[in-house]
Write a protein that holds these residues in place. Structure first.
Motif, PDB file in Angstrom:
ATOM      1  N   LYS A   1       0.784  -1.232   0.000  1.00 45.48           N
ATOM      2  CA  LYS A   1       0.000   0.000   0.000  1.00 45.48           C
ATOM      3  C   LYS A   1       0.813   1.277   0.000  1.00 45.48           C
ATOM      4  CE  LYS A   1      -3.883  -2.235   2.154  1.00 45.48           C
ATOM      5  NZ  LYS A   1      -4.745  -2.380   3.280  1.00 45.48           N
ATOM      6  N   LYS A   2       2.059   1.236   0.577  1.00 42.74           N
ATOM      7  CA  LYS A   2       2.809   2.487   0.681  1.00 42.74           C
ATOM      8  C   LYS A   2       4.277   2.245   1.027  1.00 42.74           C
ATOM      9  CE  LYS A   2       1.844   3.278   5.577  1.00 42.74           C
ATOM     10  NZ  LYS A   2       1.430   4.245   6.578  1.00 42.74           N
ATOM     11  N   MET A   3       5.060   3.301   0.858  1.00 44.26           N
ATOM     12  CA  MET A   3       6.444   3.329   1.321  1.00 44.26           C
ATOM     13  C   MET A   3       6.391   3.678   2.806  1.00 44.26           C
ATOM     14  SD  MET A   3       9.775   3.252   0.738  1.00 44.26           S
ATOM     15  CE  MET A   3      10.048   3.451  -1.001  1.00 44.26           C
ATOM     16  N   ILE A   4       6.938   2.820   3.650  1.00 45.30           N
ATOM     17  CA  ILE A   4       6.871   3.016   5.095  1.00 45.30           C
ATOM     18  C   ILE A   4       8.057   3.832   5.594  1.00 45.30           C
ATOM     19  CG2 ILE A   4       6.876   1.810   7.320  1.00 45.30           C
ATOM     20  CD1 ILE A   4       5.464  -0.522   5.689  1.00 45.30           C
ATOM     21  N   PHE A   5       9.253   3.538   5.065  1.00 49.50           N
ATOM     22  CA  PHE A   5      10.457   4.266   5.478  1.00 49.50           C
ATOM     23  C   PHE A   5      11.486   4.180   4.373  1.00 49.50           C
ATOM     24  CE2 PHE A   5      14.759   4.442   7.179  1.00 49.50           C
ATOM     25  CZ  PHE A   5      14.715   5.587   7.950  1.00 49.50           C
ATOM     26  N   THR A   6      12.202   5.246   4.174  1.00 48.33           N
ATOM     27  CA  THR A   6      13.383   5.239   3.326  1.00 48.33           C
ATOM     28  C   THR A   6      14.388   6.217   3.922  1.00 48.33           C
ATOM     29  OG1 THR A   6      14.246   5.467   1.070  1.00 48.33           O
ATOM     30  CG2 THR A   6      12.479   6.965   1.695  1.00 48.33           C
ATOM     31  N   GLY A   7      15.640   5.761   4.060  1.00 49.58           N
ATOM     32  CA  GLY A   7      16.648   6.628   4.632  1.00 49.58           C
ATOM     33  C   GLY A   7      17.913   5.872   4.975  1.00 49.58           C
ATOM     34  N   SER A   8      18.851   6.605   5.537  1.00 54.47           N
ATOM     35  CA  SER A   8      20.148   6.054   5.902  1.00 54.47           C
ATOM     36  C   SER A   8      20.098   5.554   7.343  1.00 54.47           C
ATOM     37  CB  SER A   8      21.207   7.140   5.741  1.00 54.47           C
ATOM     38  OG  SER A   8      22.484   6.622   5.955  1.00 54.47           O
ATOM     39  N   VAL A   9      20.614   4.338   7.567  1.00 52.05           N
ATOM     40  CA  VAL A   9      20.587   3.725   8.893  1.00 52.05           C
ATOM     41  C   VAL A   9      21.939   3.124   9.239  1.00 52.05           C
ATOM     42  CG1 VAL A   9      18.113   3.227   8.781  1.00 52.05           C
ATOM     43  CG2 VAL A   9      19.751   1.487   8.064  1.00 52.05           C
ATOM     44  N   VAL A  10      22.138   2.863  10.531  1.00 46.01           N
ATOM     45  CA  VAL A  10      23.361   2.247  11.036  1.00 46.01           C
ATOM     46  C   VAL A  10      23.197   0.736  11.136  1.00 46.01           C
ATOM     47  CG1 VAL A  10      24.934   2.136  13.010  1.00 46.01           C
ATOM     48  CG2 VAL A  10      23.953   4.322  12.319  1.00 46.01           C
ATOM     49  N   SER A  11      21.986   0.290  11.574  1.00 47.91           N
ATOM     50  CA  SER A  11      21.726  -1.139  11.737  1.00 47.91           C
ATOM     51  C   SER A  11      20.241  -1.420  11.591  1.00 47.91           C
ATOM     52  CB  SER A  11      22.218  -1.631  13.099  1.00 47.91           C
ATOM     53  OG  SER A  11      21.443  -1.062  14.136  1.00 47.91           O
ATOM     54  N   VAL A  12      19.932  -2.682  11.255  1.00 44.61           N
ATOM     55  CA  VAL A  12      18.548  -3.147  11.155  1.00 44.61           C
ATOM     56  C   VAL A  12      18.479  -4.508  11.846  1.00 44.61           C
ATOM     57  CG1 VAL A  12      16.643  -3.725   9.607  1.00 44.61           C
ATOM     58  CG2 VAL A  12      18.351  -2.059   8.877  1.00 44.61           C
TER      59      VAL A  12
END
Length: 84
Positions: A9-20
């Motif tokens: 349905k949508k883009m929830i998050f987009t960006g630069s991260v250190v860890s997942v």
């Protein structure tokens, strides 16, 4: 590294991260910068990530899958139960 979290349905998050940190079928696992390429299924559980600004975000998810390749993590989810 770049993180994209998407649902049908949508883009929830987009960006630069250190860890997942993700809920895998065999248990929780973490992806850090320059991780080896991987594709894995996800199960119901907690997905969390730390942004470059040191903000920790947690989501309770249903299921989906993750792909890590060339320092980009793409998470495709059926749905988010709630933000924690």
């Amino acid at each position: 590294m770049q993180l994209e979290i998407i649902s049908p349905k949508k883009m929830i998050f987009t960006g630069s991260v250190v860890s997942v940190t993700l809920p895998g079928a065999l248990g929780s696992f973490q992806i850090l910068e320059h991780h080896a390429p991987i594709i894995s299924s996800l199960v119901k559980g907690k997905l969390s990530f730390v942004t470059d600004e040191d903000e920790q975000i947690e989501l309770l998810i249903e299921d989906g899958f993750v792909e890590m390749n060339n320092n980009k993590v793409t998470v495709c989810l059926e749905s988010i139960i709630k933000e924690l």
